[in-house]
Design an enzyme around this catalytic site. Structure first.
Site, PDB file in Angstrom:
ATOM      1  N   GLU A 153      20.620  53.237   2.399  1.00 38.45           N
ATOM      2  CA  GLU A 153      21.924  52.869   2.941  1.00 38.45           C
ATOM      3  C   GLU A 153      22.301  53.793   4.092  1.00 38.45           C
ATOM      4  O   GLU A 153      22.215  55.007   3.970  1.00 38.45           O
ATOM      5  CB  GLU A 153      22.974  52.942   1.826  1.00 38.45           C
ATOM      6  N   CYS A 209      25.693  64.158   2.008  1.00 39.68           N
ATOM      7  CA  CYS A 209      24.335  63.748   2.392  1.00 39.68           C
ATOM      8  C   CYS A 209      23.590  64.701   3.317  1.00 39.68           C
ATOM      9  O   CYS A 209      22.434  65.032   3.034  1.00 39.68           O
ATOM     10  CB  CYS A 209      24.388  62.381   3.043  1.00 39.68           C
ATOM     11  N   LYS A 230      15.157  57.251   6.098  1.00 43.60           N
ATOM     12  CA  LYS A 230      16.538  57.630   5.738  1.00 43.60           C
ATOM     13  C   LYS A 230      16.714  59.142   5.870  1.00 43.60           C
ATOM     14  O   LYS A 230      17.690  59.619   6.459  1.00 43.60           O
ATOM     15  CB  LYS A 230      16.831  57.163   4.310  1.00 43.60           C
TER      16      LYS A 230
HETATM   17  P1  NAI Z   1      28.313  58.905  -6.312  1.00 47.71           P
HETATM   18  O1  NAI Z   1      28.164  60.152  -7.084  1.00 47.71           O
HETATM   19  O2  NAI Z   1      29.619  58.584  -5.666  1.00 47.71           O
HETATM   20  O3  NAI Z   1      27.964  57.653  -7.252  1.00 47.71           O
HETATM   21  C1  NAI Z   1      26.877  57.596  -8.110  1.00 47.71           C
HETATM   22  C2  NAI Z   1      27.328  56.925  -9.402  1.00 47.71           C
HETATM   23  O4  NAI Z   1      26.173  56.673 -10.203  1.00 47.71           O
HETATM   24  C3  NAI Z   1      28.254  57.795 -10.259  1.00 47.71           C
HETATM   25  O5  NAI Z   1      29.488  57.119 -10.457  1.00 47.71           O
HETATM   26  C4  NAI Z   1      27.496  57.978 -11.575  1.00 47.71           C
HETATM   27  O6  NAI Z   1      28.320  57.963 -12.719  1.00 47.71           O
HETATM   28  C5  NAI Z   1      26.570  56.780 -11.564  1.00 47.71           C
HETATM   29  N1  NAI Z   1      25.376  56.928 -12.410  1.00 47.71           N
HETATM   30  C6  NAI Z   1      24.508  57.971 -12.462  1.00 47.71           C
HETATM   31  N2  NAI Z   1      23.527  57.719 -13.337  1.00 47.71           N
HETATM   32  C7  NAI Z   1      23.775  56.484 -13.853  1.00 47.71           C
HETATM   33  C8  NAI Z   1      23.105  55.662 -14.798  1.00 47.71           C
HETATM   34  N3  NAI Z   1      21.962  56.053 -15.378  1.00 47.71           N
HETATM   35  N4  NAI Z   1      23.645  54.462 -15.105  1.00 47.71           N
HETATM   36  C9  NAI Z   1      24.801  54.059 -14.526  1.00 47.71           C
HETATM   37  N5  NAI Z   1      25.467  54.780 -13.608  1.00 47.71           N
HETATM   38  C10 NAI Z   1      24.964  55.978 -13.270  1.00 47.71           C
HETATM   39  O7  NAI Z   1      27.153  58.911  -5.244  1.00 47.71           O
HETATM   40  P2  NAI Z   1      27.123  58.159  -3.815  1.00 47.71           P
HETATM   41  O8  NAI Z   1      27.819  58.954  -2.780  1.00 47.71           O
HETATM   42  O9  NAI Z   1      27.478  56.725  -4.007  1.00 47.71           O
HETATM   43  O10 NAI Z   1      25.576  58.257  -3.491  1.00 47.71           O
HETATM   44  C11 NAI Z   1      24.600  57.491  -4.165  1.00 47.71           C
HETATM   45  C12 NAI Z   1      23.299  57.609  -3.412  1.00 47.71           C
HETATM   46  O11 NAI Z   1      23.438  57.060  -2.100  1.00 47.71           O
HETATM   47  C13 NAI Z   1      22.810  59.041  -3.221  1.00 47.71           C
HETATM   48  O12 NAI Z   1      21.413  59.059  -3.314  1.00 47.71           O
HETATM   49  C14 NAI Z   1      23.235  59.371  -1.804  1.00 47.71           C
HETATM   50  O13 NAI Z   1      22.413  60.323  -1.205  1.00 47.71           O
HETATM   51  C15 NAI Z   1      23.072  58.031  -1.121  1.00 47.71           C
HETATM   52  N6  NAI Z   1      23.902  57.818   0.062  1.00 47.71           N
HETATM   53  C16 NAI Z   1      25.219  58.230   0.094  1.00 47.71           C
HETATM   54  C17 NAI Z   1      25.997  57.999   1.204  1.00 47.71           C
HETATM   55  C18 NAI Z   1      27.422  58.442   1.231  1.00 47.71           C
HETATM   56  O14 NAI Z   1      28.015  58.381   2.314  1.00 47.71           O
HETATM   57  N7  NAI Z   1      28.019  58.884   0.138  1.00 47.71           N
HETATM   58  C19 NAI Z   1      25.480  57.286   2.376  1.00 47.71           C
HETATM   59  C20 NAI Z   1      24.126  56.844   2.226  1.00 47.71           C
HETATM   60  C21 NAI Z   1      23.379  57.123   1.111  1.00 47.71           C
END
Ligand code: NAI
Length: 464
Positions: free
Chosen positions: A158, A273, A217
């Site tokens: 993403e 990130c 990415k």
């Molecule tokens: P986040 O921490 O906001 O959300 C991740 C969610 O996954 C949490 O709510 C957590 O409870 C849930 N989770 C974890 N293990 C789980 C499981 N086994 N079953 C169900 N739910 C589970 O993280 P965010 O920011 O959305 O990032 C997610 C990924 O996307 C990361 O790898 C990050 O590097 C990537 N990313 C993030 C961006 C950003 O701007 N925040 C942009 C592009 C990529």
């Protein structure tokens, strides 16, 4: 009806899959998370994340073809395509601590899919992961597949940026889809291409192999952060020589080979990130016995730390080498404007440093709660404890309240509401101690105008 499940209802899973539901009314999208509070918030009037335009999209489709649930298993069973959008933070302990990505959440989610799936699935790696993570996911899934169930893996990193997520998702520069170069891999890839091309022009949906997609990415984030560190390094030279970093950035950015974006000097980059993904790349390079490559990318993070320290030292130096008992107003706590996200925000470093210098810090941010600020400031490794935070931090409900009686005002986040035409800087000046200092860490203020009012102005990348 195609059924999509997204595991992980965070900053990426929530908006990206809500947009799919918004664009494709005949696709059922279920976003699941283990965190009950987060899911409850997604199902309420107050969504768990602030993102311009997100409310409209969620409220328009929720309960129709967009659902939020903690029933992970049922969503997996029902889905044809499963996005894995869980967090991949930097490891805190063990092998690769402080550098490598913690893939425990990815593995747990993958194992869950393998355990409960009763039909074939396309599993899509949406989280940012080190190169070849898809291989590990495949091994886990294949160990659990049978002649009736097959799992195909795609990489679909993403590229959204917080604060502009909805427009980034609606009109992306590109969508990347990596697959194994086999007939089955191509067939799975086509299924996802068919979803995105409902609203994104075909030529913007780029297909490639899995490993290129995963590495792209990390590479994109490393290149973006490298530009920020480059201009920040130049800002130090500007301050020492009398050059103006805005002018230098403009002069360089008008070169079409360089371009103007990501050339804004600042107090340092933050967000969940950039640092994490570069450290990931550094770790990968080390694992591949490429120490020079590792050192090269590591310097981008080192420069960012230097910039944060340099700015805080400048504050202390300017305030006659002591900030003890002085009131310092910090405007902004989020890592950038238009988000409530504070992960790795430069404000945390700045604030903890000022607290250690025994300053009284008054913080105002339009979207970050007092609870979040206090949680961030008492995290292990930040350097300040609960008692210190209670004693030295006041969270305010307006910029005016934060600045009243302050010796200095510091712009930490570039929120539009802090710009000259939104805030009454004369009123702020009148309410502050004299001499009244302004430190512009985001280059959003008009220094000469502030000087006319009477402020002593210090701007990043400018010596006057
Ligand atoms: P986040 O921490 O906001 O959300 C991740 C969610 O996954 C949490 O709510 C957590 O409870 C849930 N989770 C974890 N293990 C789980 C499981 N086994 N079953 C169900 N739910 C589970 O993280 P965010 O920011 O959305 O990032 C997610 C990924 O996307 C990361 O790898 C990050 O590097 C990537 N990313 C993030 C961006 C950003 O701007 N925040 C942009 C592009 C990529």
């Amino acid at each position: 009806m195609v059924n999509i499940c997204c595991i992980g209802a965070g900053y990426v899973g929530g908006p990206s899959c809500a947009v799919i539901a918004y664009q494709c009314h005949d696709i059922k999208v279920t976003i699941v998370d283990l965190n009950q509070a987060r899911i409850d918030a997604w199902n309420s009037d107050e969504l768990p994340i602030y993102e311009p335009g997100l409310d409209e999209i969620v409220f328009a489709r929720r309960g129709k073809n967009l659902f939020f649930s903690t029933d992970v298993d049922q969503a997996i069973i029902d889905a044809d395509l499963i996005f894995v959008s869980v967090n991949t933070p930097t490891k805190k302990s063990g092998m690769g601590a402080g550098m490598a990505a913690d893939l425990a959440y990815i593995e747990t989610a993958t194992r869950r899919i393998a355990q409960v799936a009763t039909s074939s699935k396309v599993v899509i790696e949406k989280s940012t992961v080190p190169c070849r993570t898809a291989q590990s996911m495949r091994t886990i899934l294949e160990a659990n597949s049978s002649k009736d169930i097959r799992f195909d893996i795609l990489s679909n990193p993403e590229f959204l940026a917080e604060g502009t997520a909805i427009s980034d998702l609606t009109k992306p520069d590109r969508v990347l889809i990596g697959c194994l170069q086999t007939p089955e891999g191509f067939a799975a890839q086509q299924k996802l291409v068919d979803v995105y091309t409902r609203w994104i022009p075909k030529e913007k949906v780029i297909t490639m192999n899995l490993w290129s997609s995963e590495l792209s990415k990390l590479a994109a984030n490393a290149l973006l952060a490298q530009r920020i560190s480059s201009i920040n390094a130049l800002s130090a030279i500007c301050e020492a020589t009398g050059a103006d970093v805005d002018e230098v950035a403009y002069a360089c950015g008008t070169d079409s080979r360089i371009g103007p974006k990501f050339l804004k000097a600042s107090v340092g980059f933050g967000g969940s990130c950039f640092q994490k993904d570069i450290l990931n790349l550094v770790y990968l390079s080390e694992q591949l016995y490429l120490p020079e490559v590792a050192a090269y990318w590591k310097s981008v993070v080192t420069m960012n730390e230097y910039q944060k320290m340099r700015f805080t030292h400048r504050i202390v130096r300017t305030l006659f080498n002591t900030v003890t008992h002085k009131r310092i107003a910090l405007l902004g706590f989020a890592f950038k404007k238009d988000t409530g996200d504070t992960r790795e925000s430069a404000a945390i470093t700045l604030c903890s440093y000022l607290i250690q210098e025994r300053a009284n810090v008054a913080i105002y941010d339009p979207k970050v709660s007092a609870k979040q600020m206090k949680m961030d400031l008492t995290e292990p490794g930040v350097g300040t404890n609960e008692a210190e935070v209670e004693k030295h931090v006041q969270v305010c409900s307006s910029a005016y309240e934060a600045c009243a009686g302050a010796d200095a005002l510091v712009i930490v986040t570039e929120w539009d509401e802090f710009k000259m035409h939104h805030l009454d800087y004369q009123k702020i000046y009148d309410s502050m101690q004299k001499p009244a200092f302004i430190f512009d860490g985001r280059l959003i203020l008009d220094g000469p105008k502030l000087k006319e009012i009477g402020f002593k102005v210090e701007t990043i990348g400018k010596s006057i």
